[in-house]
Design a protein around this motif. Structure first.
Motif, PDB file in Angstrom:
ATOM      1  N   VAL A 120       0.846  -1.166   0.064  1.00 58.81           N
ATOM      2  CA  VAL A 120      -0.080  -0.036   0.112  1.00 58.81           C
ATOM      3  C   VAL A 120       0.851   1.216  -0.143  1.00 58.81           C
ATOM      4  CG1 VAL A 120      -1.789   1.271   1.251  1.00 58.81           C
ATOM      5  CG2 VAL A 120      -1.980  -1.158   1.216  1.00 58.81           C
ATOM      6  N   LEU A 121       1.969   1.095   0.760  1.00 57.11           N
ATOM      7  CA  LEU A 121       2.781   2.435   1.086  1.00 57.11           C
ATOM      8  C   LEU A 121       3.480   2.840  -0.334  1.00 57.11           C
ATOM      9  CD1 LEU A 121       4.300   1.689   4.452  1.00 57.11           C
ATOM     10  CD2 LEU A 121       2.802   3.717   3.924  1.00 57.11           C
ATOM     11  N   VAL A 122       4.074   1.798  -1.059  1.00 58.92           N
ATOM     12  CA  VAL A 122       4.979   2.100  -2.350  1.00 58.92           C
ATOM     13  C   VAL A 122       4.028   2.342  -3.450  1.00 58.92           C
ATOM     14  CG1 VAL A 122       6.942   1.028  -0.967  1.00 58.92           C
ATOM     15  CG2 VAL A 122       5.637  -0.415  -2.335  1.00 58.92           C
ATOM     16  N   VAL A 123       3.047   1.601  -3.553  1.00 56.40           N
ATOM     17  CA  VAL A 123       2.387   1.574  -4.796  1.00 56.40           C
ATOM     18  C   VAL A 123       1.470   2.762  -4.850  1.00 56.40           C
ATOM     19  CG1 VAL A 123       0.672   0.357  -6.237  1.00 56.40           C
ATOM     20  CG2 VAL A 123       2.283  -0.966  -5.020  1.00 56.40           C
ATOM     21  N   THR A 124       0.724   3.141  -3.545  1.00 57.98           N
ATOM     22  CA  THR A 124      -0.110   4.118  -3.869  1.00 57.98           C
ATOM     23  C   THR A 124       0.406   5.381  -3.389  1.00 57.98           C
ATOM     24  OG1 THR A 124      -0.985   3.943  -1.327  1.00 57.98           O
ATOM     25  CG2 THR A 124      -2.184   2.568  -3.036  1.00 57.98           C
ATOM     26  N   ALA A 125       1.608   5.648  -3.137  1.00 62.84           N
ATOM     27  CA  ALA A 125       2.227   7.009  -2.753  1.00 62.84           C
ATOM     28  C   ALA A 125       2.198   7.835  -4.114  1.00 62.84           C
ATOM     29  CB  ALA A 125       3.595   6.835  -2.235  1.00 62.84           C
ATOM     30  N   LYS A 126       2.228   9.099  -3.738  1.00 59.73           N
ATOM     31  CA  LYS A 126       2.244  10.089  -4.657  1.00 59.73           C
ATOM     32  C   LYS A 126       3.512  10.085  -5.552  1.00 59.73           C
ATOM     33  CE  LYS A 126       1.992  15.309  -5.491  1.00 59.73           C
ATOM     34  NZ  LYS A 126       1.911  16.454  -4.848  1.00 59.73           N
ATOM     35  N   GLY A 127       3.508  10.088  -6.767  1.00 61.15           N
ATOM     36  CA  GLY A 127       4.740  10.025  -7.548  1.00 61.15           C
ATOM     37  C   GLY A 127       5.273   8.611  -7.524  1.00 61.15           C
TER      38      GLY A 127
END
Length: 607
Positions: A120-127
């Protein structure tokens, strides 16, 4: 024939070092043969046995230096009592197995939460997007894993086992707690957003993945720590501790139950992720729902971590642990080039290596592409995390069911069919997943009748692909891989396993990531590379199936050869020498005993 009463022989020797064989001789009645060590080498475990025969309670045969022994037929002595048992299991065993099971549950519970959260953290983060994962696994996760194991090796030389356990696990617990309550709230201030945007404008969108590592470095650090939790805490700390305190008999009986318990942990942790991810629905506008969910999940991770430490401490302080011999088995220390040469030289090992590499590449090719579509369908971190909670629960249920069915599959259809199920499942679901991505638009009217879009259908099919592929891997592929080593001779078995561990496991894990990196840098994005990834997947799975068919033929031939050798040994028994260098008991019979022993029915017991 009357039942023979239990016989007990007592000598002034350490227990488990004296053996008694009880015979019913038709002409002479009840007879006992006692074997006692002539000399002992406790550290080297070298024993040479001499025989004493007890006939009707009177000793005869080879003398010992200390002749003070008594042979009793009938009831056991009053001072010797059975160890207390609960449900047929010794109490001292339960005091080890129950805490171990709880430790494993807590570790797997945490791992599921961390695994879902890192994506969730690395895929949905902005950019960022799923394109970051191949670069992250190759250029961040792999070097940190190697560095950690080097550090662990050095620490193991200077710290006790208990101190080493706490030294390794406490930093994990501290980091996950600090991330939820400190690093994530400060991520808006510590991430170099402006610099990353400038570099992206200069280098172009094909470098989105590598630049995202720098942009969201704290999230990437969480990703790596979550991956290390699986490889370090589960594989190194837990299984190292379990193998240290359990006997082989206990392991055979209870280790399979740990596997079932792991899937139960997967189900409960998936529900936990789902619950915290849905907290956003009850919060007011302007509140960062994902930050609240993250704090809740990291709090549970910390509590579970402390529970693991407590259970470890309790077992070490209140459970009598078995003592191990310090003599180590020699293992082949094969380098990469030696491993490659051995893989190429043996067709059997080469086919087995193909299975391992093909699984690693195939699952990686589909999984990353699926996560890219998953972000498109669920762009919000809470929605993405909620779906991953359902995914983990489904994986736990499917794997639990497959583990129960795996024994039936092996018994009914054999090794060959079991080995082909995993690639077949991956092929069928992979074809469906890539077909929906490439040819989804013509299917849109038909899918609309079911309330789905081609994107949502691709997400569901990709989820099914991952669930069934992983459940088949855990319940069938892994047992097939380990069973394939059994009929090999000892030298090929040891060297083959070492070669596959050195070369094939890393190649399978990083091979898919390297292919995706090449495709992204060549075609500009993972979405543009989808047709080519689908074609590569087909070629790899067909090679996998071909190797499984070839290996099945060789495996069956070796098994038949072993069975034939056993039948020949049974038909014409020969004198053998045990591993400890002493002669077999049968070779110690006096010449005059050869005729009478042929009609004796024997039972051997350790005293």
């Amino acid at each position: 024939m009357e039942a023979i009463s239990r016989t007990r022989c007592f000598l002034p020797l350490p227990p488990k070092l004296t053996k008694v064989r009880t015979f019913l001789n038709p002409s002479q009645g009840l007879k006992h043969r006692l074997f006692a060590p002539k000399h002992l080498e406790i550290n080297g475990l070298s024993l040479s046995y001499k025989r004493i025969s007890c006939f009707e309670g009177k000793p005869r045969g080879l003398p010992l230096k200390n002749k003070s022994f008594v042979c009793n037929t009938g009831a056991a002595s009053a001072g010797e009592t059975d160890k207390p048992k609960v449900l047929g299991v010794e109490l001292v065993t339960l005091k080890k197995i129950i805490p171990l099971g709880l430790m494993f549950f807590c570790i797997l519970f945490n791992y599921t939460i961390l695994r879902d959260t890192k994506d969730v953290l690395v895929v949905t983060a902005k950019g960022s997007s799923a394109e970051i994962i191949p670069f992250l696994k190759t250029w961040v996760n792999l070097p940190m894993a190697v560095g950690f194991m080097l550090l662990y090796t050095k620490l193991s030389n200077v710290l006790s086992k208990q101190a080493l356990f706490y030294t390794v696990i406490v930093p994990f617990i501290a980091f996950f707690g600090a991330f939820g309550f400190l690093l994530y709230p400060l991520s808006y201030y510590i991430h170099p957003e402006a610099l990353s945007d400038h570099l992206l404008a200069v280098l172009g969108p094909r470098f989105l993945g590598p630049l995202a590592i720098m942009r969201i470095w704290s999230f990437c650090l969480f990703y790596v720590m979550a991956e290390l939790w699986g490889s370090v805490v589960i594989s190194v700390l837990f299984w190292g501790f379990a193998n240290q305190i359990t006997t082989v008999e206990e392991a055979k009986r209870f280790y399979p139950m740990f596997g079932l318990g792991a899937n139960i942990a997967l189900i409960f942790s998936g529900r936990t992720v789902k619950y915290f991810s849905n907290l956003r629905k009850n919060l007011g506008p302007g509140v960062d729902g994902w930050a609240i969910s993250l704090k809740g999940m990291m709090s549970i991770v910390v509590l579970m971590g402390f529970a693991i430490c407590f259970l470890y401490w309790w077992v070490n302080n209140y459970v009598p642990l078995p003592k191990r011999s310090r003599k180590k088995k020699e293992k082949p220390n094969m380098g990469t080039m030696e491993s490659l040469k051995f893989l190429v030289s043996s067709p059997y090992i080469r086919d087995l290596a193909t299975l391992v590499v093909a699984y690693g590449i195939s699952i990686n090719l589909v999984e990353v592409t699926w996560k890219l579509k998953l972000k498109a369908q669920f762009p919000s971190p809470n929605e993405y995390s909620s779906f991953m909670g359902d995914f983990s629960t489904g994986t736990g249920i499917a794997t639990f069911t497959m583990m129960l069915l795996s024994q039936f599959i092996f018994d009914k259809y054999g090794w060959g069919v079991a080995a082909k199920i995993t690639p077949t499942v991956l092929l069928l679901t992979g074809v469906g997943f890539f077909s929906l991505i490439l040819f989804g638009d013509p299917l849109a009217p038909s899918l609309a009748k079911f309330g789905m879009t081609p994107l949502l259908a691709a997400v569901y099919v990709g989820a099914m692909q991952n669930i069934f592929s992983k459940s088949a891997k855990y319940s069938l592929f892994d047992p097939c891989k380990e069973m394939a080593y059994i009929p090999l001779d000892e030298d090929t078995k040891v060297k083959g396993k070492a070669a596959i561990d050195v070369v094939c496991n890393p190649l399978g894990k990083s091979g898919g990531a390297l292919i995706q990196q090449f495709m992204i840098l060549t075609f500009g994005s993972l979405a543009n590379s989808t047709p080519y990834l689908g074609g590569i997947l087909l070629m790899i799975v067909f090679a996998w199936l071909s190797a499984a068919k070839s290996l099945d033929t060789q495996f069956t031939a070796l098994r038949k050869e072993q069975e034939l050798e056993k039948e020949m040994e049974t038909a014409a028994p020969v004198m053998s020498e045990p591993e400890n260098g002493s002669l077999a008991c049968g070779s110690l019979l006096n010449p005059g005993d050869s005729t009478e022993s042929s009609s004796e029915t024997s039972t051997e017991k350790d005293i």
